[in-house]
Enzyme design. Structure first.
Site, PDB file in Angstrom:
ATOM      1  N   ASP A   1      12.055 -36.332  10.257  1.00 25.40           N
ATOM      2  CA  ASP A   1      11.522 -36.960   9.272  1.00 25.40           C
ATOM      3  C   ASP A   1      12.637 -38.500   8.721  1.00 25.40           C
ATOM      4  OD1 ASP A   1      11.314 -37.601   6.415  1.00 25.40           O
ATOM      5  OD2 ASP A   1      10.973 -35.453   5.833  1.00 25.40           O
TER       6      ASP A   1
ATOM      7  N   TYR B   1      23.817 -21.172   4.862  1.00 23.34           N
ATOM      8  CA  TYR B   1      22.799 -20.271   4.951  1.00 23.34           C
ATOM      9  C   TYR B   1      21.946 -19.918   4.456  1.00 23.34           C
ATOM     10  CZ  TYR B   1      25.966 -18.088   8.743  1.00 23.34           C
ATOM     11  OH  TYR B   1      26.829 -17.532   9.543  1.00 23.34           O
TER      12      TYR B   1
ATOM     13  N   HIS C   1       4.832 -31.501   8.184  1.00 23.02           N
ATOM     14  CA  HIS C   1       6.022 -32.494   7.452  1.00 23.02           C
ATOM     15  C   HIS C   1       7.045 -31.671   6.100  1.00 23.02           C
ATOM     16  CE1 HIS C   1       6.814 -36.363   4.804  1.00 23.02           C
ATOM     17  NE2 HIS C   1       7.617 -36.597   5.716  1.00 23.02           N
TER      18      HIS C   1
ATOM     19  N   ASN D   1      25.007 -23.629  14.548  1.00 18.50           N
ATOM     20  CA  ASN D   1      23.654 -23.887  13.695  1.00 18.50           C
ATOM     21  C   ASN D   1      23.274 -25.122  13.438  1.00 18.50           C
ATOM     22  OD1 ASN D   1      24.000 -20.799  13.558  1.00 18.50           O
ATOM     23  ND2 ASN D   1      25.718 -21.025  12.444  1.00 18.50           N
TER      24      ASN D   1
ATOM     25  N   ASP E   1      23.539 -19.681  16.639  1.00 20.60           N
ATOM     26  CA  ASP E   1      23.372 -19.175  17.991  1.00 20.60           C
ATOM     27  C   ASP E   1      23.819 -17.800  17.801  1.00 20.60           C
ATOM     28  OD1 ASP E   1      25.133 -17.843  16.061  1.00 20.60           O
ATOM     29  OD2 ASP E   1      26.217 -19.780  15.526  1.00 20.60           O
TER      30      ASP E   1
END
Length: 141
Positions: free
Chosen positions: A64, A109, A22, A129, A30
């Protein structure tokens, strides 16, 4: 092959999804993303596009419900912009009850680098992404 599981989910990816706890996050990136360099754990999904893989993962991964659970890149790193690809990501996440939050690269990132696992796809769309935060499976399952 297994009954009830999308065949696009290979053994290594299924193992990873099951091993996550969890709050752990998995990043689908990509083909241009430097996955090998950034990954704590790397799963290769060569030849696969991100959208079919995302759709398959969302059939088995609970998102979640206590915190934001879906994040995505933004075209041109501008969270106010979208594209048909990003709208498709948003729709898939919304079907599972989560709004995909668009993040600029400066926020996305570091989050990808910190993810439990990075899944390197062959997706050719730019800024493609996605990060998913795992939820819990309650006792009714």
């Amino acid at each position: 092959m297994l009954i009830g599981l999308p065949n696009i989910l290979g053994p290594e990816l299924l193992y990873t999804l099951r091993a996550m706890g969890h709050g752990d996050e998995i990043a689908l990136v990509d083909g241009n993303y430097p996955a090998q360099e950034h990954a704590r754990r790397l799963v290769r999904a060569d030849g696969l596009g991100l959208l079919p893989l995302l759709e398959a993962i969302l059939t088995v991964l609970p998102l979640d419900s206590d915190a934001p659970a879906a994040f995505r890149a933004a075209p041109g790193n501008d969270p106010g912009r979208t594209s048909p690809f990003h709208k498709a990501v948003d729709a898939l996440c919304l079907e599972k009850g989560s709004t995909a939050i668009a993040l600029p690269a400066t926020e996305l990132y570091p989050r990808i680098r910190a993810a439990h696992t990075i899944v390197a796809t062959s997706e050719s769309a730019l800024f493609a992404n996605v990060i998913l935060r795992k939820g819990v499976v309650g006792p009714q399952h």
